[in-house]
Design a protein around this motif. Structure first.
Motif, mmCIF file in Angstrom:
data_model
loop_
_atom_site.group_PDB
_atom_site.id
_atom_site.type_symbol
_atom_site.label_atom_id
_atom_site.label_comp_id
_atom_site.label_asym_id
_atom_site.label_seq_id
_atom_site.Cartn_x
_atom_site.Cartn_y
_atom_site.Cartn_z
ATOM 1 N N GLY A 1 -0.007 -3.277 9.412
ATOM 2 C CA GLY A 1 0.424 -2.375 10.498
ATOM 3 C C GLY A 1 1.868 -2.634 10.869
ATOM 4 O O GLY A 1 2.164 -3.601 11.557
ATOM 5 N N SER A 2 2.774 -1.781 10.316
ATOM 6 C CA SER A 2 4.212 -1.843 10.649
ATOM 7 C C SER A 2 4.846 -3.199 10.344
ATOM 8 O O SER A 2 5.724 -3.658 11.079
ATOM 9 C CB SER A 2 4.440 -1.454 12.118
ATOM 10 N N LYS B 1 0.098 4.290 -0.518
ATOM 11 C CA LYS B 1 -0.573 5.520 -0.088
ATOM 12 C C LYS B 1 -0.316 6.621 -1.119
ATOM 13 O O LYS B 1 -0.311 6.344 -2.309
ATOM 14 C CB LYS B 1 -0.100 5.910 1.316
ATOM 15 N N ASN C 1 0.872 -1.175 0.000
ATOM 16 C CA ASN C 1 0.000 0.000 0.000
ATOM 17 C C ASN C 1 0.910 1.228 0.000
ATOM 18 O O ASN C 1 1.460 1.594 1.030
ATOM 19 C CB ASN C 1 -0.910 0.007 1.235
ATOM 20 N N GLY D 1 2.612 -0.960 4.300
ATOM 21 C CA GLY D 1 2.762 0.437 3.897
ATOM 22 C C GLY D 1 4.221 0.791 3.644
ATOM 23 O O GLY D 1 4.806 0.431 2.618
ATOM 24 N N ARG D 2 4.833 1.461 4.626
ATOM 25 C CA ARG D 2 6.182 2.022 4.418
ATOM 26 C C ARG D 2 7.201 1.022 3.890
ATOM 27 O O ARG D 2 7.995 1.337 2.996
ATOM 28 C CB ARG D 2 6.690 2.599 5.748
ATOM 29 N N GLU E 1 -6.209 -4.188 10.564
ATOM 30 C CA GLU E 1 -5.120 -3.215 10.730
ATOM 31 C C GLU E 1 -5.324 -2.446 12.027
ATOM 32 O O GLU E 1 -5.990 -1.392 12.032
ATOM 33 C CB GLU E 1 -5.129 -2.235 9.564
ATOM 34 N N LEU F 1 -0.810 -6.560 4.451
ATOM 35 C CA LEU F 1 -0.943 -5.279 3.748
ATOM 36 C C LEU F 1 0.167 -4.400 4.315
ATOM 37 O O LEU F 1 0.220 -4.170 5.530
ATOM 38 C CB LEU F 1 -2.330 -4.687 4.027
ATOM 39 N N HIS G 1 -9.879 2.030 4.591
ATOM 40 C CA HIS G 1 -8.578 2.104 5.260
ATOM 41 C C HIS G 1 -8.668 3.100 6.422
ATOM 42 O O HIS G 1 -9.395 4.095 6.349
ATOM 43 C CB HIS G 1 -7.508 2.543 4.249
ATOM 44 N N ALA H 1 -0.951 0.081 15.385
ATOM 45 C CA ALA H 1 0.205 -0.417 14.619
ATOM 46 C C ALA H 1 0.370 0.252 13.255
ATOM 47 O O ALA H 1 1.460 0.219 12.684
ATOM 48 C CB ALA H 1 0.070 -1.935 14.429
ATOM 49 N N VAL H 2 -0.697 0.873 12.723
ATOM 50 C CA VAL H 2 -0.595 1.467 11.378
ATOM 51 C C VAL H 2 0.269 2.730 11.441
ATOM 52 O O VAL H 2 0.012 3.636 12.229
ATOM 53 C CB VAL H 2 -1.994 1.802 10.809
ATOM 54 N N GLY H 3 1.333 2.757 10.629
ATOM 55 C CA GLY H 3 2.231 3.919 10.590
ATOM 56 C C GLY H 3 2.987 4.099 11.891
ATOM 57 O O GLY H 3 3.466 5.185 12.192
#
Ligand code: PEP
Length: 259
Positions: free
Chosen positions: A210-211, A11, A9, A232-233, A165, A230, A93, A169-171
């Motif tokens: 989440g992380s 973003k 993801n 992110g970073r 998520e 899923l 989300h 934990a997200v971001g």
């Protein structure tokens, strides 16, 4: 066995050219038969799909409007996404809920429209459960999911993917522990079984987000009820993402061996 799914993801990151280059590089690097997808900015989706042709790499939207077409200025039509070769769409989300105040009702409408146009909804949920005892048995009630999924038939439910998520934990700096991820994904499965029957619940893929990083992914996706991630970073860098795709393959082989 449920087929595991790993999703980047991005973003609001990467321009069209960067997205296309990444997709082209991934297309050659993804092991055959694996379910791997990239949720990129809407502007890049068509070019990514065009660049990789009929590669099984999934091109995923991060959001869509609730109506197929019409007066929703600034929204993206699910019908147009389908036309552009998008196979899945993230809905609900945490950032959409927090920054754009999306309600469960609105997300539910988006799910129905996505199903109508053959785009698979990936419903994100960040909520805590309510635990209830009925006739001496523990049941789990997830308000967001229950309101979004109400009205779907078991046949439609089979096509849905859920991504758990947790907000903490997200971001963030730390992911949920494998135990927390497993327990909550299992409880979500139980709640789907309560509404749609065990057979359907056993088929629905439930991911964790989440992380997630190359360091912690194995512990999380090797859990029996966690069917993928899923990310992110840690998905923005191709080497990091590929490393996670490889860990995920090892986890999948181990799960298969355990059957
Ligand atoms: C996300 O936003 O879906 C996500 C999981 O982000 P991160 O991996 O950066 O926590």
């Amino acid at each position: 066995m449920r087929k595991p799914f790993i999703i980047a993801n991005w973003k609001m990151n990467k321009n069209v050219q960067e997205s296309v280059e990444f997709a082209k590089a991934m297309q050659n690097a993804v092991p055959l038969g694996e379910d791997v997808g990239i949720a990129a900015q809407a502007l890049s989706l068509y070019s990514m799909r065009a660049a990789i042709g009929d590669s099984p790499l999934r091109i995923i939207a991060q959001n869509a409007g609730s109506q197929p077409a019409g007066a929703q200025t600034g929204e993206i039509s699910i019908e147009s996404l389908a036309d552009a070769g998008v196979s899945h769409v993230l809905l609900g989300h945490l950032e959409r809920r927090l920054l754009f105040h999306e309600s469960n009702e609105e997300i539910g409408k988006k799910v129905a429209t996505a199903l109508q146009f053959g785009v698979t909804p990936i419903i994100c949920t960040d909520e805590e459960k309510i635990q209830v005892t009925i006739d001496g048995e523990q049941h789990y009630f997830f308000h967001q999911l229950t309101s979004i999924l109400q009205g779907l038939s078991p046949k439609q439910m089979r096509r849905i993917i859920i991504s758990y998520e947790p907000r903490f934990a997200v971001g963030a700096k730390q992911a949920a522990s494998p135990k927390v991820a497993e327990t909550t994904c299992w409880q979500i499965r139980q709640s789907i079984a309560d509404h749609f029957g065990k057979k359907v619940a056993d088929e629905v893929r439930i991911l964790y987000g989440g992380s997630v990083t190359p360091q912690n992914i194995y512990g999380i996706v090797s859990q029996p009820n966690v069917d993928g991630a899923l990310i992110g970073r840690a998905s923005l860098d191709i080497q990091s993402f590929l490393q996670m795709v490889n860990c995920f393959q090892t986890a999948k082989r181990q799960k298969l061996a355990a059957i």
